[in-house]
Design an enzyme around this catalytic site. Structure first.
Site, PDB file in Angstrom:
ATOM      1  CE  LYS A  53      -3.135  -2.772  -0.267  1.00  0.00           C
ATOM      2  NZ  LYS A  53      -2.127  -3.935  -0.592  1.00  0.00           N
ATOM      3  CD  GLU A 207      -5.623 -15.550 -14.908  1.00  0.00           C
ATOM      4  OE1 GLU A 207      -5.615 -16.564 -14.846  1.00  0.00           O
ATOM      5  OE2 GLU A 207      -5.215 -14.653 -14.175  1.00  0.00           O
ATOM      6  CG  HIS A 459     -25.681  16.221  -2.113  1.00  0.00           C
ATOM      7  ND1 HIS A 459     -25.384  15.717  -3.144  1.00  0.00           N
ATOM      8  CD2 HIS A 459     -25.760  17.513  -2.680  1.00  0.00           C
ATOM      9  CE1 HIS A 459     -25.247  16.233  -4.279  1.00  0.00           C
ATOM     10  NE2 HIS A 459     -25.456  17.459  -3.775  1.00  0.00           N
TER      11      HIS A 459
END
Length: 477
Positions: A53, A207, A459
């Site tokens: 990360k 893959e 919102h």
């Protein structure tokens, strides 16, 4: 009367699962020790979630700052963007060190003894630990096995750690190969494709299955390919097996048709990352001494309460958690299992609800998902006799995404048409890894789209993509 055991609880493995179990055990009053053969923190802290990360954060910033079209749309102009590979690698390494020290410190503070060495079960409630100072025998009323997992290296692949390597080595970012092959398009392959492409490497993604991103919901996989793969310097080979991978300069890869196994092409690249999943790290735990057989894939058999199973029956006082159980190979799953096992040990039996555990791929943009994919939901529906409903909304209609200039994305809610129960949610887009938690909570509480559609969302926020999807599910939008 003296205590017949050295500890109430002995945990073998100090990854996220073992650490979580230790913290909860102490809070429940158990005298606890942890045994670790390698680095405290296990895969997640040292070779997985944390360093990857950190690399994704740094490389993602580079990608963002080099996207002149996006910046100009926001009225921002940059002349040049440069980066220092070693400094990015050091950023990841520094975070790993801090996280590991914090983990060790947290165990020390609460009085958990940590023992360095390799532990083997030698009898019920007894282990022998090979330590640097010799063998040490320890007894405990309960033992939790949390040995974790290691990268899977397929047959025919030679690893040298420099030109051909797994994610364990890739997180150190010791080089940026001009052309790198990545074998496997699951979340590990995808995340590293994101890092390497942002930092200027050319990629060939290989893959073996007949479609990219197996395991992801088909709608998310389709959109993610259009955004994460097609516009980037990434070539894809699908239905192709990396039959042989030979390290060196160049790395030689024999590519074979996945069905016929016949070699169709020989690729020469600068480096190759093997991202073909993970396997349990369960050899040499001494389980045979108590008559436990691993399953054919090497996982430790457990019941719903995470008790280790022998001949179909749970063994008393022996438990297993984390990747080695084969339930869900996620750090937070291991931690949840650790807490559940401690609760059961303390007489409050608890089962982990795997259906509501979310997962994420930290690509740019991110993928977040929980519950069933649409094909799996349709299979369940055919078996149980109900209809599946699907509602989709797109980030391009979300005010916050528009303001950010990040409008690529999709939220997909899969539900039962009869009861409205949410079966699965898949999000691809900005901050999907954070957005998915709301959906995970809804599934954990077995909520219906009929009640979710009336919840109020702030919102303008990205969370409104889910609000909109719930409303569409019940036909109010």
């Amino acid at each position: 009367m003296s205590d017949p055991f050295d500890y109430d609880l002995l945990i073998i493995g100090a990854g996220v699962g073992g650490h979580g179990a230790a913290l909860h055990a102490v809070s429940c009053g158990l005298k606890t020790a942890v045994v670790e053969a390698a680095d405290m923190g296990g895969t997640c802290v040292n070779r997985g979630c944390i360093p990857s990360k950190a690399l994704l954060a740094a490389s993602g910033k580079v990608r963002e700052l080099r996207d002149t079209h996006h910046l100009e749309a926001l009225g921002i102009e940059l002349s040049t963007v440069s980066f220092d590979r070693a400094a990015i690698a050091n950023h990841a390494n520094t975070i790993v060190t801090k996280q590991r020290e914090a983990l060790v410190g947290s165990l020390k503070r609460i009085g958990v003894e940590t023992i360095q060495g390799w532990a083997r079960v030698t009898a019920m409630q007894k282990v022998t630990i090979a330590t640097p100072d010799g063998d040490r025998i320890v007894t405990a009323k309960d033992i939790i096995l949390a040995p974790g997992s290691v990268p899977f290296v397929p047959p025919g692949v030679e690893i040298d750690g420099k030109t051909v390597f797994t994610s364990d080595d890739a997180v150190r970012l010791e080089s940026l190969p001009p052309w790198i092959a990545i074998v496997g398009s699951g979340y590990i392959g995808l995340e590293f494709a994101d890092v390497y492409s942002a930092l200027g490497c050319e990629i060939t993604l290989i893959e073996a299955l007949d479609h990219l991103m197996p395991g992801f919901d088909p709608d998310v996989a389709k959109l993610a390919q259009r955004v994460l793969i097609t516009p980037r310097d990434i070539e894809t080979k699908v239905g192709i097996l990396a039959k042989r991978v030979i390290p060196g300069s160049p790395v030689v890869i024999e590519l074979a048709d996945a069905k016929t196994k016949e070699v169709v092409e020989v690729l020469e690249v600068d480096a190759c990352l093997i991202a073909t999943g993970r396997i349990p790290h369960t050899k040499d735990l001494g389980l045979e001494t108590v008559g436990v057989e691993l399953d054919r894939r090497g996982f430790i058999p457990v019941d719903d309460y995470l008790a280790v199973v022998k001949d179909g029956q749970p063994l008393p006082h022996l438990w297993a958690i984390g990747d080695a159980t084969g339930k869900m190979m996620l750090a937070h799953t291991a931690s949840a299992q650790g807490v559940a096992a401690i609760e059961t040990i303390c007489g409050r039996p608890r089962i982990v609800d795997y259906h509501s555990i979310p997962a994420a791929a930290f690509t740019h943009p991110e993928i977040g998902f929980v519950g069933m994919t649409e094909p799996i939901a349709q299979e369940k529906a055919a078996t149980e006799g109900f209809e599946v409903g699907v509602a989709k909304t797109y980030f391009k209609g979300n005010a916050k995404a528009i303001a950010e200039g990040e409008t690529e994305g999709l939220a997909k809610v899969i539900f039962r048409k009869d009861t409205g129960e949410v079966l699965g949610v898949h999000i691809f887009g900005l901050h999907a890894s954070d957005l998915i938690q709301e959906a995970a909570n809804a599934i954990a509480n077995r909520q219906s789209v009929h009640s979710l559609a009336f919840l109020v969302h702030a919102h303008p926020t990205l969370s409104e993509v889910l609000d909109e999807a719930y409303k569409r599910a019940v036909g109010t939008h």
